[in-house]
Design an enzyme around this catalytic site. Sequence first.
Site, PDB file in Angstrom:
ATOM      1  N   HIS A   1       1.567   8.168  -6.481  1.00 37.92           N
ATOM      2  CA  HIS A   1       3.461   7.716  -6.610  1.00 37.92           C
ATOM      3  C   HIS A   1       3.158   6.445  -7.120  1.00 37.92           C
ATOM      4  O   HIS A   1       2.426   5.766  -7.568  1.00 37.92           O
ATOM      5  CB  HIS A   1       2.695   6.632  -4.738  1.00 37.92           C
ATOM      6  CG  HIS A   1       4.108   6.593  -3.965  1.00 37.92           C
ATOM      7  ND1 HIS A   1       5.320   5.710  -4.459  1.00 37.92           N
ATOM      8  CD2 HIS A   1       4.617   7.526  -3.069  1.00 37.92           C
ATOM      9  CE1 HIS A   1       5.880   6.172  -4.395  1.00 37.92           C
ATOM     10  NE2 HIS A   1       6.314   6.669  -2.778  1.00 37.92           N
TER      11      HIS A   1
ATOM     12  N   ASP B   1      -4.434   3.271  -2.874  1.00 40.89           N
ATOM     13  CA  ASP B   1      -3.390   2.964  -2.493  1.00 40.89           C
ATOM     14  C   ASP B   1      -3.628   3.936  -1.109  1.00 40.89           C
ATOM     15  O   ASP B   1      -4.032   5.132  -1.421  1.00 40.89           O
ATOM     16  CB  ASP B   1      -2.506   3.856  -3.250  1.00 40.89           C
ATOM     17  CG  ASP B   1      -0.718   4.216  -2.590  1.00 40.89           C
ATOM     18  OD1 ASP B   1      -0.318   3.941  -1.264  1.00 40.89           O
ATOM     19  OD2 ASP B   1      -0.408   4.628  -2.946  1.00 40.89           O
TER      20      ASP B   1
ATOM     21  N   GLN C   1      -1.107   6.855   2.658  1.00 38.23           N
ATOM     22  CA  GLN C   1      -1.209   8.012   3.824  1.00 38.23           C
ATOM     23  C   GLN C   1      -2.736   8.257   4.066  1.00 38.23           C
ATOM     24  O   GLN C   1      -3.021   9.516   4.556  1.00 38.23           O
ATOM     25  CB  GLN C   1      -1.125   9.429   2.627  1.00 38.23           C
ATOM     26  CG  GLN C   1       0.355   8.874   1.686  1.00 38.23           C
ATOM     27  CD  GLN C   1       1.995   9.363   2.528  1.00 38.23           C
ATOM     28  OE1 GLN C   1       1.141   9.687   3.549  1.00 38.23           O
ATOM     29  NE2 GLN C   1       2.462   9.273   1.378  1.00 38.23           N
TER      30      GLN C   1
ATOM     31  N   LYS D   1       5.004   3.577   7.547  1.00 33.70           N
ATOM     32  CA  LYS D   1       4.197   4.998   7.908  1.00 33.70           C
ATOM     33  C   LYS D   1       3.075   5.116   8.661  1.00 33.70           C
ATOM     34  O   LYS D   1       2.336   6.109   8.976  1.00 33.70           O
ATOM     35  CB  LYS D   1       3.234   5.040   6.532  1.00 33.70           C
ATOM     36  CG  LYS D   1       4.538   5.365   5.302  1.00 33.70           C
ATOM     37  CD  LYS D   1       3.355   6.062   3.976  1.00 33.70           C
ATOM     38  CE  LYS D   1       4.571   5.123   2.987  1.00 33.70           C
ATOM     39  NZ  LYS D   1       5.803   6.318   2.853  1.00 33.70           N
TER      40      LYS D   1
ATOM     41  N   CYS E   1       7.929  10.921  -5.208  1.00 31.67           N
ATOM     42  CA  CYS E   1       7.942   8.694  -6.134  1.00 31.67           C
ATOM     43  C   CYS E   1       6.799   9.544  -6.615  1.00 31.67           C
ATOM     44  O   CYS E   1       5.861   8.714  -6.570  1.00 31.67           O
ATOM     45  CB  CYS E   1       7.989   8.262  -5.292  1.00 31.67           C
ATOM     46  SG  CYS E   1       9.414   7.497  -4.082  1.00 31.67           S
TER      47      CYS E   1
END
Lengths: 420, 145
Positions: free
Chosen positions: A134, A211, A214, A237, A378
Amino acid sequence: MSLPTLDVERIRKDFPVLSRELPGDRPLIYLDSGNSSQKPLQVIETMRDHMTMHYSNVGRAMHVLGAESTEAFEDARDKIAAFIGAPSRDEVVFTKNASEALNLVAYAFGNPAGEDPRFRLGPGDEIVISEMEHHSNIVPWQLLAQRTGATLRWFPVTDEGRLDLSGIDDLVTERTKIVSIAHQSNVLGTVNPVAEVLARARQAGALLMLDASQSVPHHPVDVAALGVDFVAFTGHKMAGPSGIGVLWARGELLAAMPPFLGGGEMIEAVWMDRSTYAPAPHKFEAGTPPIVEAIGLGAAVDYLTAVGMDAIEAHERELTAYALGALAELPSLRLIGPGTLDQRGATVSFTLEGIHPHDVGQILDDVFGVAVRVGHHCARPLHLRFGIPATTRASFYLYNTTGEIDALVRGLHHVQKVFA
Amino acid sequence: MIAESMYQELILEHYKHPQGRGLREPYDAEVHHVNPTCGDEITLRVKLGDGGKVEDVSYDGQGCSISQAAASVLHELTSGSTAEETLVVVDEFTRLLQGRGKIEPDEDLLGDAVAFAGVAKFPARVKCALLAWMAYKDALVRSSA
């Protein structure tokens, strides 16, 4: 052993927006949770109750509301620490989102305010990311490279949408100071092989950041078991509010890092010419934090824990299997990402030959009330790698059903008819 | 079905069978415009002849049906007119698209381009329709510079 199960109809009742009707008598079919998830009543009510009856600033006010607010805020930190298996609550730093968490770590490198050699960075040193990141895990590192003269390098991505580890020994070397990759891709759904990358990073003496924006919302994640150094994720999220994110980092690293933003709450003592800093996590939480948002995220974590992260993961796996099967039957659909359930999450991106994703998204929404995301999500370099400007992305969460995937497929058939 | 009104038959026709697509020689000016929010892009060339006549508008690019159809319609409308005449059409098309669906377009002036009236109700798509037309305006300025 039976798999954990989840009563999706009962869960949907916790999310009132899911029974909303859109103009033109369309039901809402929300397949955009990878972008931002919906919020359950439990989160909304917790935030409302705090704002209504307990609100005050945290960490400084000497009165009942100040104490209640501080307690609720710090309780949220405890809940999040437990949720991700953090060895210590002091390793949970509240940020405004995952991007801020990533930037916070990037600014610790090559920073004259810090002294630890692991964070020294200059010409000849290397930063390693991947082609599937991202933008929020690309741009902070580009900026760091510009500031310090260090070199930015990256893992390529295979045609199947996996991290290409074939050149890892040449990519991650003794010159590498930090490797930062997605735990799960926001476009491909790919779950990356953290253990393999970590083993090489350790050999090379580099730090590893994930990261996890997700992954934390969708899988049981235990940061201690992962063994990495930094983990970033965001509240909105994972059934929580926007405006609150988290950086988890190993305590001794937080102690060694210089502050990111300066201000109130992050200090120990201030003179006119210098300051000393509070210990982590407060060292990294300058200014009045997003109080109600943090408390809301605590409520979201309670909610997800009560449903069970194992059950959520299993439910999403079923949905993904169903979606991969159903989408495979559409003529001229090209899946961008792994076609199997192996090491992948519930994010499915694709293109339809000859039809631009913006047209796909507009018709899906307009005719069927199906909300998907269209564009480069993104992750423009990843799209360039696949030679496409954009994709259509459906992303599932605990409240989605196979019936909603049927609606998506019906919608896509209709799109193909319109543009045939 | 709100957006169906946006995808007029005429727009879909131009999208499926674009007129004048492809970059051609000779040309007086070439411009490249992008829409950063969606990644749509167009390269457009203008060739002017005697008396300010537009001899050719050639283009290539990628993007959604709205942006591609708008380029095709632009090619048709500009061919054979003078640059000055086409600028009046560009201005009316811009006024229509930026009118949030609340203005009465001059149909005589716009011809086929009036099919884009429905797009004006979708703020996110207005830039798609205007991409080629703004590129054309830019190319005209450069070709007469």
